[in-house]
Scaffold this active site. Structure first.
Site, mmCIF file in Angstrom:
data_model
loop_
_atom_site.group_PDB
_atom_site.id
_atom_site.type_symbol
_atom_site.label_atom_id
_atom_site.label_comp_id
_atom_site.label_asym_id
_atom_site.label_seq_id
_atom_site.Cartn_x
_atom_site.Cartn_y
_atom_site.Cartn_z
ATOM 1 N N GLU A 42 147.373 79.451 35.213
ATOM 2 C CA GLU A 42 146.673 80.695 35.547
ATOM 3 C C GLU A 42 147.614 81.872 35.357
ATOM 4 O OE1 GLU A 42 143.559 81.207 36.504
ATOM 5 O OE2 GLU A 42 142.835 79.318 37.339
ATOM 6 N N HIS A 102 140.553 79.081 28.667
ATOM 7 C CA HIS A 102 139.457 78.475 29.424
ATOM 8 C C HIS A 102 138.139 78.699 28.689
ATOM 9 C CE1 HIS A 102 137.808 77.765 33.783
ATOM 10 N NE2 HIS A 102 137.585 76.752 32.981
ATOM 11 N N ASP A 104 137.732 83.636 30.458
ATOM 12 C CA ASP A 104 139.171 83.869 30.556
ATOM 13 C C ASP A 104 139.959 83.057 29.532
ATOM 14 O OD1 ASP A 104 138.225 81.729 32.356
ATOM 15 O OD2 ASP A 104 140.292 81.550 33.034
ATOM 16 N N HIS A 161 144.337 80.275 31.746
ATOM 17 C CA HIS A 161 143.287 80.890 32.552
ATOM 18 C C HIS A 161 143.737 82.289 32.984
ATOM 19 C CE1 HIS A 161 141.375 76.908 33.592
ATOM 20 N NE2 HIS A 161 142.611 76.474 33.442
#
Length: 189
Positions: free
Chosen positions: A118, A157, A167, A36
């Site tokens: 992330e 993602h 993303d 992400h």
């Protein structure tokens, strides 16, 4: 880097425990890594805001955008900041709330069987070399700890939630990640 299998925590990562997780379904194990990108406020880096979002302590008055996302209960297993610092929010054996409505190779509910990572970033800017290095190290540690994660079981993602998410975005260098992992693969995840 190494995963402590008893605790589900990555050794050497900063820990900021999130309440936004639950048990994986019975028999579910990590089989997919989802990459992400996040920045809070959008397009800005640094600061405590991502930690606050993932711990349900984001002040909606601190920035106009925060009013739009106030009350969201989301998390990821790991964040890799722009300088390469690794922060873990959820143990890997737990289900973090990162993917939302999603599917991968015909399987829905990707949170059940994935690990969410992330990267501090956005669709409009390149990521930092330190982030690729740390991402590679984290994925290698995950593959060692969880053999159910195939070498190329890595998706963005956007790949698991097409049309809903974009993303990690067009500036994410998939070939750099594949090369770091020793995978010969062309194109996207």
């Amino acid at each position: 880097m190494k995963v402590d299998l008893q605790s589900g925590w990555l050794q050497g990562a900063a820990r900021v425990p999130s309440p936004n997780h639950d048990e994986r379904p019975e028999g579910a194990r990590p089989e997919l890594v989802v990459v992400h990108a996040i920045s809070l406020p959008p397009g800005e880096f640094g600061g405590p805001w991502i930690d606050h979002l993932f711990t349900n302590t984001l002040d909606p008055e601190a920035h106009p955008y925060f009013r739009e996302i106030a009350g969201l209960e989301v998390s990821a297993h790991v964040l890799i900041r722009r300088d390469g610092q690794v922060v873990q929010y959820v143990p890997f054996d737990r289900r973090a709330w990162h993917a939302g409505a999603s599917s991968w190779q015909g399987r829905t509910r990707c949170n059940d069987f994935s690990i969410g990572i992330e990267l501090e970033g956005c669709d409009d800017l390149p990521f930092e070399p330190e982030q690729y290095q740390r991402l590679t190290e984290v994925i290698l540690a995950l593959r060692e700890a969880y053999p159910g994660i195939a070498p190329d079981a890595i998706a963005g993602h956007a790949d698991i939630a097409p049309g809903r998410k974009t993303d990690p975005g067009p500036h994410f260098e998939w070939p750099t990640l594949w090369a770091g992992l020793g995978i010969e693969k062309s194109g996207l995840a």
